[in-house]
Design an enzyme around this catalytic site. Structure first.
Site, short mmCIF file in Angstrom:
data_model
loop_
_atom_site.label_atom_id
_atom_site.label_comp_id
_atom_site.label_asym_id
_atom_site.label_seq_id
_atom_site.Cartn_x
_atom_site.Cartn_y
_atom_site.Cartn_z
N HIS A 198 0.81 -1.22 0.00
CA HIS A 198 0.00 0.00 0.00
C HIS A 198 0.84 1.27 0.00
O HIS A 198 0.30 2.37 -0.02
CB HIS A 198 -0.95 0.03 1.20
CG HIS A 198 -1.98 -1.04 1.18
ND1 HIS A 198 -3.03 -1.03 0.30
CD2 HIS A 198 -2.10 -2.18 1.89
CE1 HIS A 198 -3.77 -2.12 0.49
NE2 HIS A 198 -3.22 -2.82 1.45
N HIS A 200 8.58 6.73 3.71
CA HIS A 200 7.54 6.26 2.81
C HIS A 200 6.56 7.40 2.58
O HIS A 200 6.64 8.44 3.23
CB HIS A 200 6.84 5.01 3.36
CG HIS A 200 6.19 5.23 4.69
ND1 HIS A 200 6.84 5.04 5.89
CD2 HIS A 200 4.94 5.66 5.01
CE1 HIS A 200 6.02 5.32 6.89
NE2 HIS A 200 4.86 5.70 6.38
N HIS A 222 2.40 8.82 1.62
CA HIS A 222 0.96 8.63 1.62
C HIS A 222 0.31 9.66 0.71
O HIS A 222 0.69 10.83 0.71
CB HIS A 222 0.40 8.79 3.04
CG HIS A 222 0.86 7.76 4.01
ND1 HIS A 222 0.18 6.58 4.24
CD2 HIS A 222 1.96 7.72 4.81
CE1 HIS A 222 0.83 5.88 5.14
NE2 HIS A 222 1.92 6.55 5.50
N HIS A 247 6.68 10.38 5.31
CA HIS A 247 6.97 10.05 6.71
C HIS A 247 8.41 9.57 6.80
O HIS A 247 8.79 8.59 6.16
CB HIS A 247 6.03 8.96 7.22
CG HIS A 247 4.64 9.44 7.42
ND1 HIS A 247 3.57 8.59 7.65
CD2 HIS A 247 4.11 10.69 7.44
CE1 HIS A 247 2.46 9.29 7.80
NE2 HIS A 247 2.77 10.58 7.66
N THR A 284 0.56 5.28 11.87
CA THR A 284 -0.72 5.43 11.14
C THR A 284 -1.12 4.16 10.41
O THR A 284 -2.10 4.15 9.67
CB THR A 284 -0.65 6.60 10.14
OG1 THR A 284 0.34 6.32 9.15
CG2 THR A 284 -0.30 7.90 10.85
N THR A 285 -0.35 3.10 10.59
CA THR A 285 -0.71 1.78 10.06
C THR A 285 -0.61 0.79 11.22
O THR A 285 0.03 1.06 12.23
CB THR A 285 0.24 1.34 8.93
OG1 THR A 285 1.59 1.31 9.42
CG2 THR A 285 0.14 2.26 7.73
#
Length: 279
Positions: free
Chosen positions: A105, A131, A133, A150, A218-219
């Site tokens: 993702h 990574h 988003h 992030h 956040t994951t």
């Protein structure tokens, strides 16, 4: 003799209290890492594996549902406390080798040794990975941005500190331009890509202002007590660069951004970073 026994009892209580406090200090940091294989969850709003159900999928992910210090949040200026003194953030990034990886993702760049570190309150956090988003997970006064990076750091005892960078549409981002060919190479594969000596300092925040609050990953597993630093200055990126990050992700989601989480009376600070003048 009675006084001696009382003194021994008091000493034992002090020692026990000290041990308990030390245990709390050791056990409280955010130590659980983000899930590397993200095939077990997704971002479908009403899906069984979507954000609303992350906390039900696994027992170790329960904080995604029950946690009271979750991320992302809206950085509302009505809630922000402006700090009058210099903040506690120092950044030291260097060129280093890295591995570009598709996690299902998102696209992650895992840094090798030597990429550098940050210091927060005198504690050193090593730069581990970054990574992206799309759209942004954090918002400012309700405004969503096209992209958010992030930068994930970890201390020696496992504590986590993340720097978030928000992007608006504009000029190309220099760092993403640098890895453009590498992203294209893994766009339609599940392979990783080794990258030699990429300059991590291109990700160093140029702004002296930043938001600071305590939140979570956040994951899943949505680990809490993560120190969040969100750069106040919004960077720029092109639509093509955002598309390159999205096309390299092998799923059908139109987003990889977790919905906003309740603030729950947490403090959001706006701090000023001290920058040493160079001769």
């Amino acid at each position: 003799m009675k006084g001696l026994n009382m003194e021994k009892k008091l000493s034992f209580q002090v020692m026990l209290c000290s041990f308990f406090c030390a245990f709390l200090l050791v056990s409280s940091p955010a130590m659980s890492q983000e899930v590397e294989d993200e095939s077990e969850f997704n971002y479908e709003e009403d899906g069984e594996k979507g954000p609303a159900n992350w906390g039900n999928i696994k027992e170790e992910w329960r904080k995604c549902k029950t946690g009271t210090m979750q991320s992302p949040i809206d950085l509302s200026h009505k809630r922000v406390q402006i700090m009058p003194n210099f903040g506690d953030l120092k950044i030291y990034y260097n060129p280093s080798n890295g591995t570009l990886k598709n996690r299902g993702h998102d696209i992650m760049l895992k840094w090798g040794d030597g990429a550098g570190y940050i210091e927060v309150n005198g504690t050193q956090y090593v730069f581990k990975q970054c990574h992206w988003h799309s759209p942004s997970e954090h918002t400012v006064n309700g405004q969503t941005f096209p992209l958010e990076a992030h930068l994930v750091h970890q201390s020696q005892n496992g504590s986590i500190a993340v720097i978030g960078i928000l992007y608006r549409i504009g000029q190309p981002d220099p760092f993403l331009s640098l890895i453009k060919e590498d992203l294209e190479e893994i766009s339609y594969t599940n392979e990783t890509k080794e990258i030699n000596m990429i300059d991590a300092s291109l990700l160093k925040m140029r702004s002296i202002l930043y938001y600071r609050y305590l939140g979570s990953l956040t994951t899943p597993p949505c680990t809490q007590n993560v120190i969040w630093t969100i750069v106040r200055q919004v960077w720029t990126v092109t639509p093509e660069q955002i598309e390159l990050l999205r096309v390299a992700v092998h799923d059908d989601s139109n987003t990889n951004a977790r919905p906003l989480q309740p603030l729950n009376n947490r403090t959001i600070q706006l701090q000023l970073r001290y920058v040493k003048k160079e001769n």
